[in-house]
Design a protein around this motif. Structure first.
Motif, mmCIF file in Angstrom:
data_model
loop_
_atom_site.group_PDB
_atom_site.id
_atom_site.type_symbol
_atom_site.label_atom_id
_atom_site.label_comp_id
_atom_site.label_asym_id
_atom_site.label_seq_id
_atom_site.Cartn_x
_atom_site.Cartn_y
_atom_site.Cartn_z
ATOM 1 N N GLN A 47 0.489 -1.020 -0.196
ATOM 2 C CA GLN A 47 0.149 -0.096 0.211
ATOM 3 C C GLN A 47 0.853 1.167 0.002
ATOM 4 N N LEU A 48 2.089 1.182 0.814
ATOM 5 C CA LEU A 48 2.865 2.472 0.805
ATOM 6 C C LEU A 48 3.675 2.613 -0.680
ATOM 7 N N THR A 49 3.860 1.494 -1.274
ATOM 8 C CA THR A 49 4.411 1.503 -2.684
ATOM 9 C C THR A 49 3.437 2.101 -3.739
ATOM 10 N N ALA A 50 2.004 1.777 -3.650
ATOM 11 C CA ALA A 50 1.000 2.189 -4.397
ATOM 12 C C ALA A 50 0.828 3.591 -4.197
ATOM 13 N N ILE A 51 1.000 4.002 -2.831
ATOM 14 C CA ILE A 51 0.685 5.372 -2.640
ATOM 15 C C ILE A 51 1.941 6.396 -3.194
ATOM 16 N N GLU A 52 2.896 5.855 -3.033
ATOM 17 C CA GLU A 52 4.118 6.654 -3.738
ATOM 18 C C GLU A 52 4.174 6.965 -5.036
ATOM 19 N N SER A 53 3.787 5.515 -5.692
ATOM 20 C CA SER A 53 3.450 5.803 -7.336
ATOM 21 C C SER A 53 2.443 6.812 -7.624
ATOM 22 N N ASP A 54 1.344 6.735 -6.850
ATOM 23 C CA ASP A 54 0.094 7.682 -7.117
ATOM 24 C C ASP A 54 0.693 9.034 -6.805
ATOM 25 N N LEU A 55 1.418 9.543 -5.651
ATOM 26 C CA LEU A 55 2.040 10.801 -5.481
ATOM 27 C C LEU A 55 2.934 11.147 -6.608
ATOM 28 N N ARG A 56 3.767 10.385 -7.310
ATOM 29 C CA ARG A 56 4.452 10.508 -8.370
ATOM 30 C C ARG A 56 3.702 11.042 -9.424
ATOM 31 N N ARG A 57 2.891 10.267 -9.832
ATOM 32 C CA ARG A 57 1.767 10.456 -10.890
ATOM 33 C C ARG A 57 1.203 11.936 -10.879
#
Length: 377
Positions: free
Chosen positions: A358-368
């Motif tokens: 979930q942390l990895t997914a959130i980081e990807s979304d923030l980068r997006r």
């Protein structure tokens, strides 16, 4: 493997050393720690001695053992309960059920049999004998407290539903840093050393605040989480005692433990009383404070007054009056609370139990979000 058990004949709870004194009529000096050979009374012990928790018979005496070539104690004398087929003699809901395996350690009981704590046993025995001799409590009171705890837990049960994944998820939420709040904006990522992982954790807090706060309502050490995992795996899908019913009594007992440890002038171990609420109180002290509160109808100041009388009373004339160190009334309380908590957290978790994913997914979304913001600018 309880260190004390109840004798129907003597109408008292005894440790092995005390039982030996009564049966043999031979008592060593106070500075000695001697356990008599009780093999000639083995049959009598099997029918007379009862588990202090579930009341089952079938007791055997396990003598202490020392390391070869030294005086280091590897195992303290204790009782073992077996049925007629040689299996576990305890009631399935007894806290000692499954622990009479001959192993050197009994988790969350009063003593680690792999280390020498017989001096601690004798210290609590002294206080218990003083209390009985001065009339603060008696063997009937001790037995009544045992039954009261057993009945309360028997009347409240729950089905174990927490999986290993749910426990790991709840533990991650409990350890998640949430004391700082921060709202992400893409402009923040323009900083040359912007910490994306920290930003993801901040965003995780915002998205899961209710779950994080729920997970932090029950805080315990790593050892309790490990114990919770073992118990959940062993009893998954089964009905067990709901020890959460004991929560108000456990909280009061911890409060009294901390007060006594700070004000009695007696050392109860290395753990500071200020940390009892997080690390647990020494089990002998926990048992004795529970008894004091039980005899005081759970009124704190009444129990404190009784403790003051106990500490001020004279040395007992009879050290065989009893000992209640062998049973923790809140056995595995912390671990079961974590099992229950993990199930509650799991029910409210809609995105799965993989914290790192979930942390990895959130980081990807923030980068997006940052990429979209930057391209639009």
């Amino acid at each position: 493997m309880p260190t004390t058990a109840f004798s129907a004949h003597y109408s008292r709870e005894l440790d092995v050393e005390q039982l030996g004194w009564l049966l043999s009529g031979d008592r060593p000096g106070d500075d000695q720690a001697t356990v008599a050979d009780l093999s000639q009374w083995a049959g009598w012990i099997r029918t007379d001695i009862r588990c202090s928790s579930c009341g089952k018979t079938g007791a055997q005496v396990v003598r202490p053992s020392k390391a070869r070539g030294s005086q280091a104690v590897l195992r303290q004398a204790h009782f073992r309960f077996v049925d007629h087929q040689g299996g576990d003699g305890h009631h399935p809901f007894c806290e000692f059920y499954g622990n009479d395996t001959g192993e050197a350690r009994q988790t969350d009981s009063l003593l680690n049999f792999g280390s020498e704590k017989s001096a601690e046993t004798r210290a609590v025995r002294l206080l218990v004998c003083k209390g009985i001799e001065t009339g603060l409590f008696n063997q009937a009171t001790i037995r009544a407290m045992r039954q009261w705890f057993f009945d309360m837990k028997s009347e409240s049960r729950f089905k174990v539903r927490a999986t290993p994944e749910a426990l790991a998820w709840a533990r991650s939420l409990q350890r998640h840093p949430s004391y700082r709040r921060w709202t992400f904006h893409p402009a923040q990522a323009e900083m040359p050393a912007f910490d994306w992982q920290a930003a993801a954790k901040f965003q995780f807090t915002e998205e899961n605040l209710a779950l994080v706060e729920l997970a932090k309502t029950v805080v315990h050490q790593d050892a309790e989480w490990k114990r919770a995992g073992l118990m959940a795996a062993k009893h998954f899908g089964q009905e067990v005692f709901n020890t959460a019913a004991l929560q108000p009594y456990y909280e009061d007992t911890l409060t009294l433990c901390a007060f006594v440890a700070k004000n009695s002038g007696i050392s109860f171990g290395k753990t500071s009383p200020d940390y009892y609420r997080f690390q647990g109180a020494p089990i002998p002290l926990l048992a004795l404070c529970a008894l004091m509160l039980f005899t005081s109808e759970w009124e704190m100041n009444t129990a404190i007054a009784k403790f003051a009388r106990l500490l001020a009373s004279a040395e007992p004339s009879d050290l065989s009056l009893g000992n209640m160190i062998g049973l923790n009334p809140f056995h595995d309380y912390a671990a079961w609370r974590l099992v229950i908590l993990a199930a509650e957290v799991a029910e409210r978790s809609l995105k799965g139990f993989d914290y790192q994913a979930q942390l990895t997914a959130i980081e990807s979304d923030l980068r997006r979000q940052h990429a979209i913001w930057k391209s639009a600018g």
